[in-house]
Design an enzyme around this catalytic site. Structure first.
Site, PDB file in Angstrom:
ATOM      1  N   SER A 127       0.832  -1.206   0.000  1.00 43.71           N
ATOM      2  CA  SER A 127       0.000   0.000   0.000  1.00 43.71           C
ATOM      3  C   SER A 127       0.860   1.246   0.000  1.00 43.71           C
ATOM      4  O   SER A 127       1.962   1.254   0.576  1.00 43.71           O
ATOM      5  CB  SER A 127      -0.895   0.004   1.245  1.00 43.71           C
ATOM      6  OG  SER A 127      -1.520   1.258   1.420  1.00 43.71           O
ATOM      7  N   TYR A 152      -2.351  -0.299   9.962  1.00 41.32           N
ATOM      8  CA  TYR A 152      -2.541  -0.847   8.617  1.00 41.32           C
ATOM      9  C   TYR A 152      -1.252  -0.694   7.802  1.00 41.32           C
ATOM     10  O   TYR A 152      -0.775  -1.646   7.190  1.00 41.32           O
ATOM     11  CB  TYR A 152      -3.698  -0.134   7.916  1.00 41.32           C
ATOM     12  CG  TYR A 152      -3.809  -0.465   6.447  1.00 41.32           C
ATOM     13  CD1 TYR A 152      -4.202  -1.728   6.021  1.00 41.32           C
ATOM     14  CD2 TYR A 152      -3.518   0.491   5.474  1.00 41.32           C
ATOM     15  CE1 TYR A 152      -4.295  -2.037   4.674  1.00 41.32           C
ATOM     16  CE2 TYR A 152      -3.617   0.198   4.127  1.00 41.32           C
ATOM     17  CZ  TYR A 152      -3.999  -1.070   3.725  1.00 41.32           C
ATOM     18  OH  TYR A 152      -4.077  -1.368   2.397  1.00 41.32           O
TER      19      TYR A 152
END
Length: 335
Positions: A127, A152
């Site tokens: 990501s 995350y």
């Protein structure tokens, strides 16, 4: 090829599965259809795939090691694309354990299954969130990513480190893809475009964080899928240019690569909203709010490495991409 796609009922996974099937690959989809967002949308994506020749599906979670290994043994994939994960920056502040279960324990199970079954290539979702507190733009894979600002992001950075370990120790070819703000038809309801569209059509205000001043490298899903397939087809080997005295975080003396996959054209959030207003034919009521914890002000992908190695060239601007999303949304929700 036989390709196992985890997260096949997800946004990117369903689009990727369609493209792989169109070109003649066999696909085994693996997904737990969890309720992080509306499972009926996940089921609707899956229902489009299930009738297609060459597609099979197994319901299961990455954390369920026995179920995952049974799927590998039954299908014997040559290559694997791991898109299943607990997604969302903001949710990681509320439920951190979900990220360890899926993104750490689950990813370890994927690595072990690939290692012990001779998989030719594992491509996995990282990501743009790994860039965290970085402010140098555009973000490049050569940059340090040691300052995550959400769990995350930390879990995705951990995936890259775990993959490198398996590439180094066991010769498993791995490629990590740092996705930049993916949007398009069949998208995720927790993402801004979906939330904005729903509220504008309902005559409700939209929450615009950082007073709309941040920018994002919005990347249309078809461009993302094109990049995933190009990397899937290119099995990495050791980088002959790798210098251990001046290490490049994007490559290695092991069969390991990390790439950015974005549009390389950042867009101000307020302009994104203007484009959406034009497509909907309605004005938005905006609640202008400060930036949320875990968010970053701006993102921009340096995609030169992916372009150089695979010929990747994103082609869809936000005007076209948002229009296609709105057309899908109106049709799907009869809005």
């Amino acid at each position: 090829m036989r390709v196992l796609v985890t997260g096949a009922a997800g946004f990117i996974g369903s689009h990727l599965s369609h493209r792989l099937l169109e070109r003649g690959d066999e696909v085994l989809g693996f997904d737990n259809l969890n309720d992080y967002y509306d499972p009926t949308l996940k089921q609707a994506r899956l229902d489009r795939l299930l009738p297609l020749p060459g597609f099979r599906f197994v319901k299961g979670s990455l954390e369920d090691r026995a179920a995952l290994e049974a799927a590998f043994d039954g299908f014997r994939p040559q290559r694997v694309v791991n898109l299943a994960a607990q997604a969302g920056v903001r949710y990681s502040l509320e439920n951190p354990h979900a990220y360890i279960d899926s993104n750490i324990v689950g990813f370890l199970n994927v690595l072990e299954a690939c290692r012990h079954r001779g998989v030719e290539h594992l491509v996995y979702a990282s990501s743009s969130s790994v860039y965290g507190a970085n402010r140098k733009l555009p973000f490049a894979v050569e940059d340090s990513v040691d300052h995550p600002v959400s769990l995350y992001a930390a879990s995705k950075k951990a995936n890259e480190l775990m993959a490198h370990t398996y590439s180094h120790l066991f010769g498993l070819p791995t490629t990590g893809l740092r996705f930049f703000t993916v949007y398009g038809p069949w998208g995720r309801p927790d993402m801004a475009l979906f939330l904005f569209t729903r509220n504008i059509l309902a005559g409700l205000p939209i929450d615009v964080f950082n007073h709309g001043h941040h920018s994002r490298d919005f990347t249309y899903v078809d461009d993302i899928v094109e990049g995933v397939i190009r990397t899937l087809d290119r099995v990495p080997g050791p980088d002959p240019q790798y210098d251990p005295l001046a290490p490049n975080p994007g490559s290695s003396s092991a069969p390991y690569r990390v790439y950015n996959i974005g549009n390389h054209r950042p867009v101000q959030l307020l302009h994104y909203i203007e484009v959406l207003e034009q497509c909907l034919g309605r004005k938005a009521q905006m609640n202008l709010l400060p930036m949320q914890p875990g968010d970053v002000p701006d993102t921009e992908a340096d995609v030169e490495a992916l372009r150089r190695d695979t010929g990747y060239s994103p082609a869809t601007g936000v005007e076209e991409g948002v229009r296609r999303f709105v057309e899908w949304y109106r049709a799907f929700y009869r809005a």
